[in-house]
Design a protein around this motif. Sequence first.
Motif, PDB file in Angstrom:
ATOM      1  N   ASP A 140      -1.782   4.360  -6.552  1.00  0.00           N
ATOM      2  CA  ASP A 140      -0.904   3.770  -5.522  1.00  0.00           C
ATOM      3  C   ASP A 140      -1.664   2.746  -4.678  1.00  0.00           C
ATOM      4  O   ASP A 140      -1.813   2.883  -3.459  1.00  0.00           O
ATOM      5  N   CYS A 151      -5.170   3.146  -0.852  1.00  0.00           N
ATOM      6  CA  CYS A 151      -4.683   3.886  -2.010  1.00  0.00           C
ATOM      7  C   CYS A 151      -4.571   5.371  -1.681  1.00  0.00           C
ATOM      8  O   CYS A 151      -4.998   5.823  -0.611  1.00  0.00           O
ATOM      9  N   GLU A 152      -3.977   6.109  -2.609  1.00  0.00           N
ATOM     10  CA  GLU A 152      -3.974   7.569  -2.557  1.00  0.00           C
ATOM     11  C   GLU A 152      -5.190   8.090  -3.301  1.00  0.00           C
ATOM     12  O   GLU A 152      -5.479   7.648  -4.410  1.00  0.00           O
ATOM     13  N   SER A 184       0.900   9.509  -0.007  1.00  0.00           N
ATOM     14  CA  SER A 184       0.679   8.570  -1.096  1.00  0.00           C
ATOM     15  C   SER A 184       1.321   7.228  -0.732  1.00  0.00           C
ATOM     16  O   SER A 184       1.849   7.059   0.361  1.00  0.00           O
ATOM     17  N   TYR A 185       1.262   6.263  -1.650  1.00  0.00           N
ATOM     18  CA  TYR A 185       1.977   4.998  -1.533  1.00  0.00           C
ATOM     19  C   TYR A 185       1.802   4.346  -0.143  1.00  0.00           C
ATOM     20  O   TYR A 185       2.759   4.101   0.586  1.00  0.00           O
ATOM     21  N   GLN A 187       1.588   1.603   2.152  1.00  0.00           N
ATOM     22  CA  GLN A 187       1.833   0.174   2.310  1.00  0.00           C
ATOM     23  C   GLN A 187       1.360  -0.321   3.679  1.00  0.00           C
ATOM     24  O   GLN A 187       1.850   0.142   4.710  1.00  0.00           O
ATOM     25  N   ASP A 235       8.404   6.575  -2.148  1.00  0.00           N
ATOM     26  CA  ASP A 235       7.921   5.217  -2.413  1.00  0.00           C
ATOM     27  C   ASP A 235       8.719   4.178  -1.635  1.00  0.00           C
ATOM     28  O   ASP A 235       9.111   3.129  -2.163  1.00  0.00           O
ATOM     29  N   THR A 237       9.506   1.109   0.628  1.00  0.00           N
ATOM     30  CA  THR A 237       8.809  -0.176   0.675  1.00  0.00           C
ATOM     31  C   THR A 237       9.523  -1.098   1.650  1.00  0.00           C
ATOM     32  O   THR A 237      10.722  -1.354   1.506  1.00  0.00           O
ATOM     33  N   GLN A 304       9.079   1.194 -11.424  1.00  0.00           N
ATOM     34  CA  GLN A 304       8.424   2.059 -12.403  1.00  0.00           C
ATOM     35  C   GLN A 304       9.369   2.365 -13.568  1.00  0.00           C
ATOM     36  O   GLN A 304      10.543   2.651 -13.354  1.00  0.00           O
ATOM     37  N   HIS A 344       1.324   1.500 -12.721  1.00  0.00           N
ATOM     38  CA  HIS A 344       2.293   2.317 -12.006  1.00  0.00           C
ATOM     39  C   HIS A 344       2.572   1.693 -10.640  1.00  0.00           C
ATOM     40  O   HIS A 344       3.600   1.942 -10.038  1.00  0.00           O
ATOM     41  N   THR A 345       1.637   0.855 -10.164  1.00  0.00           N
ATOM     42  CA  THR A 345       1.785   0.110  -8.914  1.00  0.00           C
ATOM     43  C   THR A 345       1.157  -1.267  -9.091  1.00  0.00           C
ATOM     44  O   THR A 345       0.101  -1.387  -9.710  1.00  0.00           O
ATOM     45  N   ASP A 356      -2.851   0.036 -10.686  1.00  0.00           N
ATOM     46  CA  ASP A 356      -3.423   1.330 -11.057  1.00  0.00           C
ATOM     47  C   ASP A 356      -3.035   1.644 -12.496  1.00  0.00           C
ATOM     48  O   ASP A 356      -2.042   1.128 -13.029  1.00  0.00           O
TER      49      ASP A 356
END
Length: 379
Positions: A140, A151-152, A184-185, A187, A235, A237, A304, A344-345, A356
């Motif tokens: 991420d 990132c995660e 995670s994720y 931004q 996720d 955004t 994704q 994936h990102t 990633d």
Amino acid sequence: GAEVEGVIVQRLSDTRDGCEILSTAYAPVVPYSYAKTLQGAHLAGIPLLEKAIGAVEAELSHTPKSLGPRYRLPTNSSVARQVVTLAGRKASHLTYGLLREKRWQIGRLTAPLDPEGEVLLSSADIEPIERPPGYSFIADCFASPKEGVYCEALNPRSGKGEIARWKSGEWAFLNLGLKGGHASYPQPIEDDESIFLFPAIAEVSSPVLYRLQPDGVTVSERIAIKGLDGLRLLDATLFNHEKAWYLFAGKRDSANLRLELWVAPALTGPYRLHPSSPVCLDPRGARMAGPIATIGGRLYRFGQNGTQNYGGQISAHRIEELTEETYEESRCGTIQCNDSWGPHTVSIRGNETWIDFFKEETSPLAGFRRFKGRYLSAG
């Protein structure tokens, strides 16, 4: 062997296969479960009637040349073959969960990314960075507004993701006060000369903004986002466009199937559901895969595609229209690695692109770690 199945609302006519299609959605074909495949189709169809009514009012429809092959009821022998096939796939799925795990990594592309068409990346196209010591993987990735990447990082002791920043070869971790909850994720967002972090924390909270101090890692304020109370979004955004803020996200129970859109006059809200929401009803791109990007003067959304393998590919969508009342996009390309899985990102900052990706490894502890991360950890 298909990736998806379609669901439609149609207006019938007297001509066979001459129907008008008013709205369409797609659901993943789960290769090891007929029941889950059918449940996905039911879930995908929930918003279609409202979409169809809107299409009738706007006089929007299309008539396909054909609806495809016409199927009859299966024979007993074909049902028996399918039962055996599903049993074998189910056994393979369980074996994978017990013994195989993904080793995520992030890296920087050595050349600019063109989202139009099919992009196939190899190891030579990626400059990976080392994960922080003691962590299982990093994923991420989001380019920082200034330098480095957020990132995660998965902590193997807790089975939960933590938010970290890599800058000039050094790692720093952010304290979000989640008390063991998964994050995670992450931004990063710039607004009014402030830097905020907008992570995915659906396991423990509705969407929250974290104001960061100038060092980019110390949290100075936690800000609730108005209009999203009680929602657990995956996720999510944020994107600022023509004096309005847009929030793309999926709800926990349907994030892989449908993408929702909210709009607000300010970063912190209040957000209202966009009239065009849901804006994507296709598991090949509904779940967000990084920030909205401006490339060659055009806007692109990355989604994704996890229909075959979670994190296995990204689809690129060209945003044709984005206003507070309308939204339109078209799928224009795919991004995939040829000697690993992913990406994936995707996160683009100027001429710099971060992605990633992962490779699969066999481990006797893979199943235990999955169970620990889902059921045994705090939060």
